[in-house]
Design a protein around this motif. Structure first.
Motif, PDB file in Angstrom:
ATOM      1  N   MET A  62       0.835  -1.200   0.000  1.00 24.40           N
ATOM      2  CA  MET A  62       0.000   0.000   0.000  1.00 24.40           C
ATOM      3  C   MET A  62       0.869   1.248   0.000  1.00 24.40           C
ATOM      4  N   GLY A  89       4.397  12.242  -5.837  1.00 24.00           N
ATOM      5  CA  GLY A  89       3.962  13.638  -5.897  1.00 24.00           C
ATOM      6  C   GLY A  89       2.865  13.947  -4.892  1.00 24.00           C
ATOM      7  N   ASP A  90       2.336  12.923  -4.242  1.00 21.96           N
ATOM      8  CA  ASP A  90       1.222  13.109  -3.317  1.00 21.96           C
ATOM      9  C   ASP A  90       1.653  12.722  -1.910  1.00 21.96           C
ATOM     10  N   HIS A 117      -0.371  12.983   0.902  1.00 20.64           N
ATOM     11  CA  HIS A 117      -1.469  12.692   1.821  1.00 20.64           C
ATOM     12  C   HIS A 117      -1.375  11.231   2.244  1.00 20.64           C
ATOM     13  N   ILE A 126      -2.521   9.911   5.438  1.00 19.02           N
ATOM     14  CA  ILE A 126      -3.356   9.457   6.553  1.00 19.02           C
ATOM     15  C   ILE A 126      -4.383   8.416   6.095  1.00 19.02           C
ATOM     16  N   ILE A 142      -4.825   4.472   7.356  1.00 20.81           N
ATOM     17  CA  ILE A 142      -6.022   3.888   7.973  1.00 20.81           C
ATOM     18  C   ILE A 142      -6.440   2.625   7.231  1.00 20.81           C
ATOM     19  N   VAL A 143      -6.383   2.664   5.906  1.00 20.79           N
ATOM     20  CA  VAL A 143      -6.731   1.474   5.129  1.00 20.79           C
ATOM     21  C   VAL A 143      -5.756   0.331   5.466  1.00 20.79           C
ATOM     22  N   LEU A 195      -4.941  11.689  -3.431  1.00 25.98           N
ATOM     23  CA  LEU A 195      -5.920  12.715  -3.046  1.00 25.98           C
ATOM     24  C   LEU A 195      -5.851  13.931  -3.949  1.00 25.98           C
ATOM     25  N   GLY A 238     -12.203   1.598  -3.536  1.00 26.66           N
ATOM     26  CA  GLY A 238     -12.820   1.592  -2.212  1.00 26.66           C
ATOM     27  C   GLY A 238     -12.958   3.003  -1.684  1.00 26.66           C
ATOM     28  N   ALA A 239     -14.167   3.355  -1.225  1.00 23.37           N
ATOM     29  CA  ALA A 239     -14.405   4.715  -0.731  1.00 23.37           C
ATOM     30  C   ALA A 239     -13.902   4.903   0.689  1.00 23.37           C
ATOM     31  N   THR A 253       2.435  22.476  -6.700  1.00 24.40           N
ATOM     32  CA  THR A 253       2.654  22.987  -5.353  1.00 24.40           C
ATOM     33  C   THR A 253       3.777  22.211  -4.669  1.00 24.40           C
ATOM     34  N   THR A 309      -1.058  22.367  11.691  1.00 22.16           N
ATOM     35  CA  THR A 309      -0.586  21.966  10.372  1.00 22.16           C
ATOM     36  C   THR A 309       0.942  21.980  10.325  1.00 22.16           C
ATOM     37  N   ASP A 367     -14.414  24.961   2.740  1.00 16.72           N
ATOM     38  CA  ASP A 367     -14.266  24.227   1.489  1.00 16.72           C
ATOM     39  C   ASP A 367     -15.616  23.710   0.969  1.00 16.72           C
ATOM     40  N   THR A 413     -13.240  23.417  -6.086  1.00 16.45           N
ATOM     41  CA  THR A 413     -12.037  23.723  -6.863  1.00 16.45           C
ATOM     42  C   THR A 413     -11.765  22.684  -7.944  1.00 16.45           C
TER      43      THR A 413
HETATM   44  C1  B12 Z   1      -4.906  16.958   5.699  1.00 13.56           C
HETATM   45  C2  B12 Z   1      -4.811  17.483   4.275  1.00 13.56           C
HETATM   46  C3  B12 Z   1      -3.558  17.922   3.823  1.00 13.56           C
HETATM   47  C4  B12 Z   1      -2.280  17.777   4.651  1.00 13.56           C
HETATM   48  C5  B12 Z   1      -1.780  16.330   4.441  1.00 13.56           C
HETATM   49  C6  B12 Z   1      -1.181  15.717   5.671  1.00 13.56           C
HETATM   50  C7  B12 Z   1      -0.750  14.282   5.386  1.00 13.56           C
HETATM   51  N1  B12 Z   1       0.487  14.005   5.618  1.00 13.56           N
HETATM   52  O1  B12 Z   1      -1.528  13.451   4.961  1.00 13.56           O
HETATM   53  C8  B12 Z   1      -1.357  18.842   3.957  1.00 13.56           C
HETATM   54  C9  B12 Z   1      -1.497  20.167   4.666  1.00 13.56           C
HETATM   55  C10 B12 Z   1       0.115  18.473   3.911  1.00 13.56           C
HETATM   56  C11 B12 Z   1      -2.004  18.945   2.585  1.00 13.56           C
HETATM   57  C12 B12 Z   1      -1.327  19.451   1.488  1.00 13.56           C
HETATM   58  C13 B12 Z   1      -1.922  19.659   0.257  1.00 13.56           C
HETATM   59  N2  B12 Z   1      -3.225  19.460  -0.057  1.00 13.56           N
HETATM   60 CO1  B12 Z   1      -4.477  18.591   1.112  1.00 13.56          CO
HETATM   61  N3  B12 Z   1      -5.895  17.985   2.182  1.00 13.56           N
HETATM   62  C14 B12 Z   1      -5.963  17.531   3.416  1.00 13.56           C
HETATM   63  C15 B12 Z   1      -7.436  17.217   3.790  1.00 13.56           C
HETATM   64  C16 B12 Z   1      -7.990  18.399   4.579  1.00 13.56           C
HETATM   65  C17 B12 Z   1      -7.698  15.931   4.582  1.00 13.56           C
HETATM   66  C18 B12 Z   1      -7.082  14.654   4.006  1.00 13.56           C
HETATM   67  C19 B12 Z   1      -7.180  13.525   5.010  1.00 13.56           C
HETATM   68  O2  B12 Z   1      -6.211  13.125   5.619  1.00 13.56           O
HETATM   69  N4  B12 Z   1      -8.396  13.012   5.249  1.00 13.56           N
HETATM   70  C20 B12 Z   1      -8.667  11.943   6.218  1.00 13.56           C
HETATM   71  C21 B12 Z   1      -8.487  10.559   5.575  1.00 13.56           C
HETATM   72  C22 B12 Z   1      -8.819   9.486   6.604  1.00 13.56           C
HETATM   73  O3  B12 Z   1      -9.388  10.457   4.481  1.00 13.56           O
HETATM   74  P1  B12 Z   1      -8.915   9.988   3.000  1.00 13.56           P
HETATM   75  O4  B12 Z   1      -7.513  10.360   2.792  1.00 13.56           O
HETATM   76  O5  B12 Z   1      -9.915  10.421   2.011  1.00 13.56           O
HETATM   77  O6  B12 Z   1      -8.920   8.391   3.077  1.00 13.56           O
HETATM   78  C23 B12 Z   1     -10.106   7.589   3.166  1.00 13.56           C
HETATM   79  C24 B12 Z   1     -10.676   7.188   1.796  1.00 13.56           C
HETATM   80  O7  B12 Z   1     -10.398   8.099   0.761  1.00 13.56           O
HETATM   81  C25 B12 Z   1     -10.141   5.805   1.532  1.00 13.56           C
HETATM   82  N5  B12 Z   1      -8.840   5.639   0.880  1.00 13.56           N
HETATM   83  C26 B12 Z   1      -7.754   6.442   0.881  1.00 13.56           C
HETATM   84  N6  B12 Z   1      -6.741   5.869   0.233  1.00 13.56           N
HETATM   85  C27 B12 Z   1      -7.139   4.672  -0.210  1.00 13.56           C
HETATM   86  C28 B12 Z   1      -6.482   3.683  -0.940  1.00 13.56           C
HETATM   87  C29 B12 Z   1      -7.156   2.509  -1.286  1.00 13.56           C
HETATM   88  C30 B12 Z   1      -6.445   1.464  -2.042  1.00 13.56           C
HETATM   89  C31 B12 Z   1      -8.530   2.348  -0.896  1.00 13.56           C
HETATM   90  C32 B12 Z   1      -9.233   1.134  -1.288  1.00 13.56           C
HETATM   91  C33 B12 Z   1      -9.181   3.346  -0.151  1.00 13.56           C
HETATM   92  C34 B12 Z   1      -8.495   4.498   0.190  1.00 13.56           C
HETATM   93  O8  B12 Z   1     -10.080   5.255   2.833  1.00 13.56           O
HETATM   94  C35 B12 Z   1      -9.671   6.277   3.779  1.00 13.56           C
HETATM   95  C36 B12 Z   1     -10.270   5.978   5.133  1.00 13.56           C
HETATM   96  O9  B12 Z   1     -11.684   6.119   5.149  1.00 13.56           O
HETATM   97  C37 B12 Z   1      -8.079  17.095   2.345  1.00 13.56           C
HETATM   98  C38 B12 Z   1      -9.567  17.393   2.266  1.00 13.56           C
HETATM   99  C39 B12 Z   1     -10.374  16.196   1.815  1.00 13.56           C
HETATM  100  N7  B12 Z   1     -11.580  16.436   1.440  1.00 13.56           N
HETATM  101  O10 B12 Z   1      -9.911  15.075   1.753  1.00 13.56           O
HETATM  102  C40 B12 Z   1      -7.200  18.062   1.527  1.00 13.56           C
HETATM  103  C41 B12 Z   1      -7.036  17.854   0.021  1.00 13.56           C
HETATM  104  C42 B12 Z   1      -6.855  16.387  -0.282  1.00 13.56           C
HETATM  105  N8  B12 Z   1      -5.785  18.585  -0.261  1.00 13.56           N
HETATM  106  C43 B12 Z   1      -5.816  19.222  -1.397  1.00 13.56           C
HETATM  107  C44 B12 Z   1      -4.751  20.004  -1.906  1.00 13.56           C
HETATM  108  C45 B12 Z   1      -5.032  20.765  -3.192  1.00 13.56           C
HETATM  109  C46 B12 Z   1      -3.514  20.063  -1.248  1.00 13.56           C
HETATM  110  C47 B12 Z   1      -2.294  20.875  -1.697  1.00 13.56           C
HETATM  111  C48 B12 Z   1      -1.981  20.903  -3.183  1.00 13.56           C
HETATM  112  C49 B12 Z   1      -2.557  22.265  -1.104  1.00 13.56           C
HETATM  113  C50 B12 Z   1      -1.742  23.401  -1.587  1.00 13.56           C
HETATM  114  N9  B12 Z   1      -2.347  24.239  -2.386  1.00 13.56           N
HETATM  115  O11 B12 Z   1      -0.617  23.532  -1.169  1.00 13.56           O
HETATM  116  C51 B12 Z   1      -1.141  20.225  -0.895  1.00 13.56           C
HETATM  117  C52 B12 Z   1      -0.463  19.092  -1.706  1.00 13.56           C
HETATM  118  C53 B12 Z   1       0.711  18.458  -1.051  1.00 13.56           C
HETATM  119  C54 B12 Z   1       1.081  17.196  -1.785  1.00 13.56           C
HETATM  120  N10 B12 Z   1       1.927  17.283  -2.818  1.00 13.56           N
HETATM  121  O12 B12 Z   1       0.603  16.135  -1.474  1.00 13.56           O
HETATM  122  C55 B12 Z   1      -7.137  19.042  -2.108  1.00 13.56           C
HETATM  123  C56 B12 Z   1      -7.060  18.086  -3.305  1.00 13.56           C
HETATM  124  C57 B12 Z   1      -7.874  18.588  -4.490  1.00 13.56           C
HETATM  125  C58 B12 Z   1      -7.700  17.674  -5.644  1.00 13.56           C
HETATM  126  N11 B12 Z   1      -8.645  16.793  -5.861  1.00 13.56           N
HETATM  127  O13 B12 Z   1      -6.738  17.750  -6.346  1.00 13.56           O
HETATM  128  C59 B12 Z   1      -8.076  18.555  -0.940  1.00 13.56           C
HETATM  129  C60 B12 Z   1      -9.215  17.632  -1.381  1.00 13.56           C
HETATM  130  C61 B12 Z   1      -8.647  19.839  -0.318  1.00 13.56           C
HETATM  131  C62 B12 Z   1      -9.447  20.651  -1.344  1.00 13.56           C
HETATM  132  N12 B12 Z   1     -10.734  20.578  -1.378  1.00 13.56           N
HETATM  133  O14 B12 Z   1      -8.919  21.387  -2.122  1.00 13.56           O
HETATM  134  N13 B12 Z   1      -3.292  18.511   2.607  1.00 13.56           N
END
Ligand code: B12
Lengths: 213, 354
Positions: free
Chosen positions: A95, A100-101, A103, A105, A109-110, A149, A196-197, B110, B165, B273, B297
């Motif tokens: 996993m 380039g990404d 994110h 967390i 969790i997965v 992400l 997977g969501a 970025t 952060t 957002d 966005t």
């Molecule tokens: C925290 C966060 C950050 C933190 C990351 C910390 C870290 N080390 O992870 C920081 C501040 C560093 C960050 C930076 C950036 N971020 Co950010 N970030 C977030 C935020 C607020 C939360 C993400 C998170 O951790 N969620 C909690 C976890 C538990 O949820 P999850 O990741 O979705 O995972 C769940 C499911 O998706 C699934 N899942 C995930 N992975 C996998 C894999 C498999 C195989 C399966 C089956 C399921 C699965 O299961 C998980 C558990 O339920 C999101 C907002 C959002 N809506 O997601 C934006 C977001 C992802 N970020 C975004 C952006 C744009 C950025 C930056 C480019 C910001 C910038 N302008 O500088 C940078 C990019 C840095 C880089 N190159 O990666 C955008 C992405 C937009 C897009 N679609 O392109 C988002 C969506 C915010 C937004 N609306 O604009 N970010």
């Protein structure tokens, strides 16, 4: 007594009680509870409760991660026993978050929940070059999981699939994807085996792809 | 013509600075909500710093490292889009970079923190608060702000990272999350440090001439309401108290559950957002707090057509019509690849809305 210990282990994981899980696990083993039962009735059930609480927003990311750590304390005691008795992990899953990404967390969790469900998970971390996923597949991983992400990084997923095809590794491995930038439709488009969501869906997905009950 | 149009017109003309500059100095003493109410129409803040770079033909990396170049880039975008509020491109890797984290800077994307080298209490205690005048990228950003406010008499919005952060970048996001439960004392010590770093950097941005400070605290989105208050909100409040300007607090993603805590920080503006339903939130937010957001966005601004952008913008403006404490914006920073026509469509729709 045995039931009490098992219930205690389960509750300890759900509550993320750190420090005593190893002792509790040893105590349960001492009273004769089989390691495999502690694993499936204690740890795996606990992690699925944790997953439900996360979806209901009773738990947030920190609570899930701490429960996972509690599970690992117990797993560390069980692992040598399970290996010695020839209990194999259900499958090996690799996993990572694509190049380039950063994110990480969500994929953490997965990974945790998959480990809880009995899979062996190798974590590649975040910002993982496509080559690394391919190497993992060549090294015998049955499932490759990728997280993205960012809309800008999700093309990497297609790249990994293409590389797997070029190396003749594609048929031997299941590719699953997730993260906020991808959808079921995108998974179909790039020829992944599944999407997977959330973590609970990831478990169901991997099991159904591998034909595990 | 609305007051904000007059300010925009005056603020862009060099010869009108004798009028524009006193206007901006006066604006610094007016609460954000009052400014928004006096504007005469909806204000639009597009958060288009990275799109401005794309438009300029220069690279993201060069802009983030060179304050004068970033200024040229933003000045171009202010003219091109006819903005009445000017803002820098947000870059949340500046503070972690200055504290010693390695930062990867792609040419045209970025930047990001590629390693989180700190973990123990000893590591944290050995950290020094970076001097904003000595760190090259902090200096570049403050230089951009200085040049912007020297050239334009517009509301200059600039800022940096929030304490949680920054903490998450220093030790890793999952570690930071877990430590809120396992090692709260370590987290508090780390957050004390981070608050000092943020405060020193934002003070430099204020001295350079920013009218409004924007604090980006995206990683706090993963916390529960209670731990948000303890590990982000309380420190954000102290940070805000140290800043002699109105502050906008931004949290990405679905931050609906954190709203009450965000209001308690003393932020005069909350930037939310796309996943947050603004009209329903608007009822629970005090009138003197400005809500800012929240066009999607990705699905609308990056992937949509100008037609789709106009529709979504109008729908958003209609749904927020009853609320005077509202500024139209994208939900988060626009991606580098966002089509210019879409940004123009958003800005023009807001400008024409009555
Ligand atoms: C925290 C966060 C950050 C933190 C990351 C910390 C870290 N080390 O992870 C920081 C501040 C560093 C960050 C930076 C950036 N971020 Co950010 N970030 C977030 C935020 C607020 C939360 C993400 C998170 O951790 N969620 C909690 C976890 C538990 O949820 P999850 O990741 O979705 O995972 C769940 C499911 O998706 C699934 N899942 C995930 N992975 C996998 C894999 C498999 C195989 C399966 C089956 C399921 C699965 O299961 C998980 C558990 O339920 C999101 C907002 C959002 N809506 O997601 C934006 C977001 C992802 N970020 C975004 C952006 C744009 C950025 C930056 C480019 C910001 C910038 N302008 O500088 C940078 C990019 C840095 C880089 N190159 O990666 C955008 C992405 C937009 C897009 N679609 O392109 C988002 C969506 C915010 C937004 N609306 O604009 N970010």
């Amino acid at each position: 007594m045995e039931d009490d210990l098992l219930t205690g282990i389960k509750a300890g994981v759900v509550a993320g009680r750190l420090g005593g899980m190893g002792d509790m696990t040893r105590a349960a083993l001492d009273t004769g509870v089989p390691a495999a039962d502690i694993m499936s009735l204690g740890l795996i059930e606990a992690m699925s409760i944790v997953g439900e609480k996360f979806e209901k927003k009773e738990y947030f990311v920190p609570e899930v991660l701490v429960s996972a750590r509690a599970m690992h304390e117990s797993m560390d005691v069980l692992r040598p026993l399970l290996e010695a008795s020839g209990v194999e992990p259900l499958a090996r899953v690799t996993m990572g978050t694509v190049k380039g990404d950063l994110h990480d967390i969500g994929k953490d969790i997965v990974s945790i929940v998959l480990t809880g469900a009995g899979f062996e998970v190798q974590s590649l971390g975040a910002d993982v070059p496509s080559e690394k996923f391919v190497e993992a597949a060549a090294g015998g991983a049955g499932v490759v999981g990728m997280s993205s992400l960012l809309t800008t990084t999700r093309p990497r997923m297609a790249e990994v699939i293409r590389l797997l095809e070029e190396r003749g590794l594609r048929d031997g491995v299941k590719v699953i994807i997730g993260g906020a930038a991808v959808t079921e439709g995108f998974a179909n488009e790039i020829g992944a085996d599944g999407y997977g969501a959330d973590a609970a869906q990831a478990v169901r997905l991997v099991k159904s792809l591998l034909g595990i009950q | 013509m609305a007051l904000i149009d007059i300010i925009g017109w005056v603020g862009k003309r060099r010869w009108a600075r004798p009028v524009g500059v006193p206007m901006m100095l006066a604006a610094r003493r007016i609460p954000l909500a009052t400014m928004v109410r006096l504007a005469g129409r909806r204000i639009c803040i597009p958060s288009a710093g990275y799109s401005a770079i794309a438009l300029s033909g220069t690279s993201v990396r060069d802009n983030l490292c060179d304050g004068a170049l970033m200024f040229e880039t933003l000045a171009g975008a202010i003219e091109r889009f006819g903005l009445e509020v000017d803002g820098t491109a947000s870059d949340l890797t500046i503070e972690p970079g200055a504290c010693g984290c390695p930062v990867t800077m792609p040419d045209n994307d970025t930047p990001y923190v590629s390693e989180h080298p700190f973990s123990t209490l000893e590591d944290i205690r050995a950290l020094q608060v970076p001097d904003p005048l000595a760190d090259p990228r902090m200096r570049a950003m403050t230089e951009t702000v200085r040049l912007l406010s020297k050239r334009f008499a517009l509301l200059t919005v600039a800022g940096g990272s929030g304490p949680f952060t920054l903490a998450a970048e220093l030790i890793g996001a999952s570690e930071a999350a877990m430590n809120t439960v396992m090692e709260p004392a370590l987290m508090h010590e780390l957050l004390e440090y981070c608050t000092r770093v943020c405060s020193a950097y934002l003070a430099a941005i204020v001295r350079a001439g920013a009218e409004v400070i924007l604090i980006g605290e995206p990683t706090a989105a993963i916390l529960s309401p209670a731990s948000y208050k303890e590990f982000s909100g309380a420190y954000t409040k102290r940070l805000i108290d140290s800043i002699p300007r109105p502050v906008i607090l931004h949290i990405c993603g679905d931050a609906g559950h954190l709203l009450e805590g965000m209001c308690a920080t003393g932020a005069q503006g909350l930037s939310l957002d796309a996943p947050v339903d603004l009209p329903s939130v608007a009822q629970s937010v005090p009138r003197d707090v400005v809500l800012i957001g929240n066009l999607d966005t990705v699905s609308v601004l990056l992937e949509g057509t100008p037609e789709r952008v106009r529709e979504s913008t109008t729908a958003m403006l209609e749904s927020m019509r009853p609320y005077k404490n509202y500024v139209a914006s994208s939900g988060c920073d626009l991606s580098y690849n966002t089509p210019v026509e879409n940004i123009v469509a958003m800005i023009e729709t807001v400008r024409g809305f009555r």
